[in-house]
Design a protein around this motif. Structure first.
Motif, PDB file in Angstrom:
ATOM      1  N   THR A  20       2.221   6.631  -1.406  1.00 38.13           N
ATOM      2  CA  THR A  20       1.949   5.599  -2.409  1.00 38.13           C
ATOM      3  C   THR A  20       2.822   4.366  -2.185  1.00 38.13           C
ATOM      4  O   THR A  20       2.321   3.229  -2.193  1.00 38.13           O
ATOM      5  N   LEU A  21       4.102   4.555  -1.986  1.00 42.36           N
ATOM      6  CA  LEU A  21       4.994   3.408  -1.786  1.00 42.36           C
ATOM      7  C   LEU A  21       4.698   2.681  -0.473  1.00 42.36           C
ATOM      8  O   LEU A  21       4.794   1.453  -0.402  1.00 42.36           O
ATOM      9  N   LYS A  25       3.640  -1.328  -0.010  1.00 49.39           N
ATOM     10  CA  LYS A  25       4.272  -2.290   0.906  1.00 49.39           C
ATOM     11  C   LYS A  25       3.237  -2.888   1.851  1.00 49.39           C
ATOM     12  O   LYS A  25       3.268  -4.086   2.143  1.00 49.39           O
ATOM     13  N   ASN A  75      -4.019   2.524  -4.903  1.00 49.27           N
ATOM     14  CA  ASN A  75      -3.178   1.323  -4.893  1.00 49.27           C
ATOM     15  C   ASN A  75      -3.994   0.060  -4.724  1.00 49.27           C
ATOM     16  O   ASN A  75      -3.700  -0.964  -5.337  1.00 49.27           O
TER      17      ASN A  75
END
Length: 79
Positions: A20-21, A25, A75
């Motif tokens: 997810t992160l 980015k 996302n």
């Protein structure tokens, strides 16, 4: 049987949580459309792997691949 069902759930969820992160980015650094399309392709490839899986191990790998793509889709939809 119970352990296999638990592994199926955890493989997809773990892949989504782990990336997810990274997708956040990528969406901030790159154009939205290509990242979203790659995520959608990963999700579709994982779904196809699940559809043709003959063993539970291959099915778990397919769920993990679908989870990788699913994280990017979630996302991308929120951006």
């Amino acid at each position: 049987m119970q352990n296999t069902n638990r592994n199926l759930d955890l493989s997809s969820l773990a892949a989504m949580c782990a990336t997810t992160l990274t997708y956040g980015k990528l969406y901030s650094m790159l154009s939205l459309r290509p990242v979203f399309i790659v995520s959608l392709c990963l999700f579709m490839i994982g779904s196809i792997i699940c559809a043709v899986a003959r063993t539970s191990a291959v099915f778990i790998v397919g769920r993990a691949a679908a989870g990788l793509g699913g994280a990017g889709i979630v996302n991308g939809a929120n951006v």
